[in-house]
Design a protein around this motif. Structure first.
Motif, PDB file in Angstrom:
ATOM      1  N   PRO A 148       0.802  -1.231   0.000  1.00 40.50           N
ATOM      2  CA  PRO A 148       0.000   0.000   0.000  1.00 40.50           C
ATOM      3  C   PRO A 148       0.838   1.286   0.000  1.00 40.50           C
ATOM      4  O   PRO A 148       0.481   2.271  -0.641  1.00 40.50           O
ATOM      5  N   TYR A 149       1.979   1.271   0.683  1.00 46.09           N
ATOM      6  CA  TYR A 149       2.847   2.451   0.659  1.00 46.09           C
ATOM      7  C   TYR A 149       3.200   2.801  -0.790  1.00 46.09           C
ATOM      8  O   TYR A 149       3.046   3.939  -1.239  1.00 46.09           O
ATOM      9  N   GLY A 150       3.676   1.792  -1.517  1.00 43.28           N
ATOM     10  CA  GLY A 150       4.070   2.003  -2.913  1.00 43.28           C
ATOM     11  C   GLY A 150       2.872   2.428  -3.754  1.00 43.28           C
ATOM     12  O   GLY A 150       3.006   3.275  -4.646  1.00 43.28           O
ATOM     13  N   ASN A 198      13.791  -1.117   9.596  1.00 43.82           N
ATOM     14  CA  ASN A 198      13.418  -2.026   8.510  1.00 43.82           C
ATOM     15  C   ASN A 198      14.469  -2.027   7.417  1.00 43.82           C
ATOM     16  O   ASN A 198      14.691  -3.030   6.765  1.00 43.82           O
ATOM     17  N   ASN A 199      15.059  -0.870   7.205  1.00 42.26           N
ATOM     18  CA  ASN A 199      15.945  -0.719   6.038  1.00 42.26           C
ATOM     19  C   ASN A 199      17.375  -1.115   6.389  1.00 42.26           C
ATOM     20  O   ASN A 199      17.774  -1.112   7.549  1.00 42.26           O
ATOM     21  N   LEU A 200      18.119  -1.431   5.333  1.00 42.29           N
ATOM     22  CA  LEU A 200      19.441  -2.028   5.531  1.00 42.29           C
ATOM     23  C   LEU A 200      20.425  -1.136   6.305  1.00 42.29           C
ATOM     24  O   LEU A 200      20.997  -1.571   7.303  1.00 42.29           O
ATOM     25  N   THR A 228      23.217 -11.957  -2.934  1.00 46.23           N
ATOM     26  CA  THR A 228      22.396 -11.101  -2.067  1.00 46.23           C
ATOM     27  C   THR A 228      21.765  -9.978  -2.904  1.00 46.23           C
ATOM     28  O   THR A 228      22.211  -9.687  -4.020  1.00 46.23           O
ATOM     29  N   GLY A 229      20.737  -9.356  -2.363  1.00 44.69           N
ATOM     30  CA  GLY A 229      19.945  -8.360  -3.092  1.00 44.69           C
ATOM     31  C   GLY A 229      20.779  -7.157  -3.524  1.00 44.69           C
ATOM     32  O   GLY A 229      21.667  -6.707  -2.791  1.00 44.69           O
ATOM     33  N   VAL A 230      20.500  -6.662  -4.699  1.00 45.17           N
ATOM     34  CA  VAL A 230      21.228  -5.508  -5.240  1.00 45.17           C
ATOM     35  C   VAL A 230      20.294  -4.310  -5.347  1.00 45.17           C
ATOM     36  O   VAL A 230      19.189  -4.408  -5.875  1.00 45.17           O
TER      37      VAL A 230
HETATM   38  N1  UFG Z   1      18.095  -6.191   3.698  1.00 50.94           N
HETATM   39  C1  UFG Z   1      18.688  -7.173   4.459  1.00 50.94           C
HETATM   40  N2  UFG Z   1      18.563  -7.092   5.810  1.00 50.94           N
HETATM   41  C2  UFG Z   1      17.874  -6.092   6.441  1.00 50.94           C
HETATM   42  C3  UFG Z   1      17.262  -5.097   5.650  1.00 50.94           C
HETATM   43  C4  UFG Z   1      17.395  -5.178   4.285  1.00 50.94           C
HETATM   44  O1  UFG Z   1      19.313  -8.088   3.932  1.00 50.94           O
HETATM   45  O2  UFG Z   1      17.779  -6.097   7.672  1.00 50.94           O
HETATM   46  C5  UFG Z   1      18.246  -6.224   2.227  1.00 50.94           C
HETATM   47  C6  UFG Z   1      16.968  -6.348   1.455  1.00 50.94           C
HETATM   48  O3  UFG Z   1      16.593  -7.692   1.297  1.00 50.94           O
HETATM   49  C7  UFG Z   1      17.315  -5.632   0.146  1.00 50.94           C
HETATM   50  C8  UFG Z   1      18.306  -4.558   0.580  1.00 50.94           C
HETATM   51  O4  UFG Z   1      18.803  -4.976   1.836  1.00 50.94           O
HETATM   52  O5  UFG Z   1      17.971  -6.530  -0.714  1.00 50.94           O
HETATM   53  C9  UFG Z   1      17.682  -3.181   0.739  1.00 50.94           C
HETATM   54  O6  UFG Z   1      16.560  -3.255   1.603  1.00 50.94           O
HETATM   55  P1  UFG Z   1      15.880  -1.952   2.234  1.00 50.94           P
HETATM   56  O7  UFG Z   1      14.793  -2.425   3.145  1.00 50.94           O
HETATM   57  O8  UFG Z   1      16.910  -1.066   2.807  1.00 50.94           O
HETATM   58  O9  UFG Z   1      15.284  -1.198   0.968  1.00 50.94           O
HETATM   59  P2  UFG Z   1      14.253  -1.689  -0.159  1.00 50.94           P
HETATM   60  O10 UFG Z   1      15.003  -1.687  -1.444  1.00 50.94           O
HETATM   61  O11 UFG Z   1      13.543  -2.917   0.214  1.00 50.94           O
HETATM   62  O12 UFG Z   1      13.166  -0.527  -0.117  1.00 50.94           O
HETATM   63  C10 UFG Z   1      13.539   0.804  -0.323  1.00 50.94           C
HETATM   64  C11 UFG Z   1      12.698   1.730   0.536  1.00 50.94           C
HETATM   65  C12 UFG Z   1      11.281   1.762   0.079  1.00 50.94           C
HETATM   66  C13 UFG Z   1      11.208   2.026  -1.371  1.00 50.94           C
HETATM   67  C14 UFG Z   1      12.073   1.084  -2.150  1.00 50.94           C
HETATM   68  C15 UFG Z   1      12.132   1.531  -3.586  1.00 50.94           C
HETATM   69  O13 UFG Z   1      12.716   1.321   1.869  1.00 50.94           O
HETATM   70  O14 UFG Z   1      10.622   2.800   0.755  1.00 50.94           O
HETATM   71  O15 UFG Z   1      13.407   1.115  -1.669  1.00 50.94           O
HETATM   72  O16 UFG Z   1      12.572   0.551  -4.423  1.00 50.94           O
HETATM   73  F1  UFG Z   1       9.925   1.886  -1.779  1.00 50.94           F
END
Ligand code: UFG
Length: 334
Positions: A148-150, A198-200, A228-230
């Motif tokens: 929903p945020y997106g 929540n974010n990395l 790992t995620g890019v």
């Molecule tokens: N990750 C981990 N461990 C963590 C947190 C994240 O491995 O504790 C990984 C994720 O799996 C991902 C990467 O780190 O591969 C980045 O994750 P983030 O949560 O930092 O960011 P996202 O790319 O998931 O999301 C961000 C913003 C959103 C936005 C999105 C846009 O948080 O608000 O980018 O693509 F919508």
């Protein structure tokens, strides 16, 4: 020129205000302090030596906005205010739709009533959804959002396009951010999320500072170089500067709808970011590989060439700078 910045005491808003002040714009801020702190005002003053006018109000309160527009001759608006946690938005969709949409609609209505038609919107790469190619170009258009945020970001982009079609006196810039991290080089402002991040990068900072034991790396079986995620990480100061470029563009070019990716164009994996953080800051970050996080995609990064061509903007700072500045802010604020 006087710019109203909504959500101006948050992470991206505060860095953008610093850039606005350093470029001689006058700034009025409205922020309800839901996810920000009043102390940021003093820090902005400490960095720039300049004052901003502050209103502690909610952008969902239309009468408060009317008052702000009456008391100030606003020339343009940069709209950051909004809820932004992906996971929370899945649990509380109505709260997200109500807040993000109502605040934006109120703001646009009050702007229209006051004949202020210069608007910059904080959008996100999330509006692309998952695509076949990891490199996102503006022309690809919006995809299927996954939370929903997106969806609120995608809906607001649509609202802005409809608004411009109905009245082509508007000059609107939609900025699609990739993954902002880093902090101001002074260490005075940065990102300080409430609770467990929540974010990395905020999570790495918590682990590095001893507040949490271990970073969970969400999956190492993605089809990426190290599994790992890019993502495309962008220094928040570069991102803030992108807003100044967009503001100058809509001021110079006049009415239109101008949509740009703001990213570096370079993909960085979770482990690369962790390793760079450890190296530049000479500190260990404990991590373990866990399952993938539901909803995550393997890889995305920006094609930032449109912003370079039309705004003359590109990122200047490196991943090393981002890791150093993030940690510097954390150390100053522990
Ligand atoms: N990750 C981990 N461990 C963590 C947190 C994240 O491995 O504790 C990984 C994720 O799996 C991902 C990467 O780190 O591969 C980045 O994750 P983030 O949560 O930092 O960011 P996202 O790319 O998931 O999301 C961000 C913003 C959103 C936005 C999105 C846009 O948080 O608000 O980018 O693509 F919508």
């Amino acid at each position: 020129m006087k710019i109203l910045v909504t959500g101006g005491l948050g992470f991206i808003g505060s860095h953008t205000i610093v850039e606005l002040l350093e470029n001689d714009f006058e700034v009025v801020v409205v922020d309800n302090l839901y996810n920000s702190k009043i102390e940021v005002l003093d820090k902005i003053k400490e960095i720039t030596g300049k004052e901003v006018k502050f209103y502690k109000e909610d952008v969902c309160d239309k009468s408060a906005l009317e008052k702000i527009f009456k008391e100030n001759k606003i020339d343009g608006v940069i709209h950051f205010a909004g809820y932004k946690a992906v996971g929370e938005s899945c649990k509380k969709p109505l709260m997200y739709y109500h807040n993000n949409l109502m605040s934006t609609i109120n703001l646009l209505e009050v702007m229209k009533d006051n004949n202020v038609k210069r608007f910059i919107f904080s959008s996100s790469a999330t509006i692309y959804g998952e695509r076949e190619t990891p490199k996102y170009v503006e022309e690809m258009g919006r995809g299927k959002t996954t939370n929903p945020y997106g969806t609120t970001k995608a809906m607001i982009e649509q609202i802005l396009e409809d608004l411009y079609s109905s009245d082509n006196e508007w000059a609107i810039s939609i900025l699609r951010y990739f993954n902002p991290i880093g902090a101001h080089s002074s260490g005075l402002i940065g990102e300080s999320p409430n609770g467990i991040p929540n974010n990395l990068m905020p999570y790495i900072l918590k682990v590095a500072s001893g507040g949490l034991d271990v970073l969970n790396v969400f999956g190492n079986d993605y089809p990426t170089p190290d599994g790992t995620g890019v993502r495309d990480y962008i220094h928040v100061v570069d991102l803030a500067k992108g807003h100044i470029s967009a503001l100058n563009k809509i001021t110079k070019s006049g009415p239109g709808i101008y949509t740009y990716n703001l990213g570096s164009g370079k993909g960085v994996s979770v482990l690369e970011l962790v390793k760079t953080f450890e190296k530049v800051n000479n500190i260990k970050v404990n991590y373990r590989i866990t399952d993938r996080r539901p909803g995550d995609i393997a890889e995305n990064y920006a094609d930032p060439s449109k912003a370079l061509k039309e705004l003359g903007w590109k990122t200047e700072k490196t991943v090393e700078d981002m890791c150093r500045d993030s940690w510097n802010f954390m150390k100053n604020n522990m």
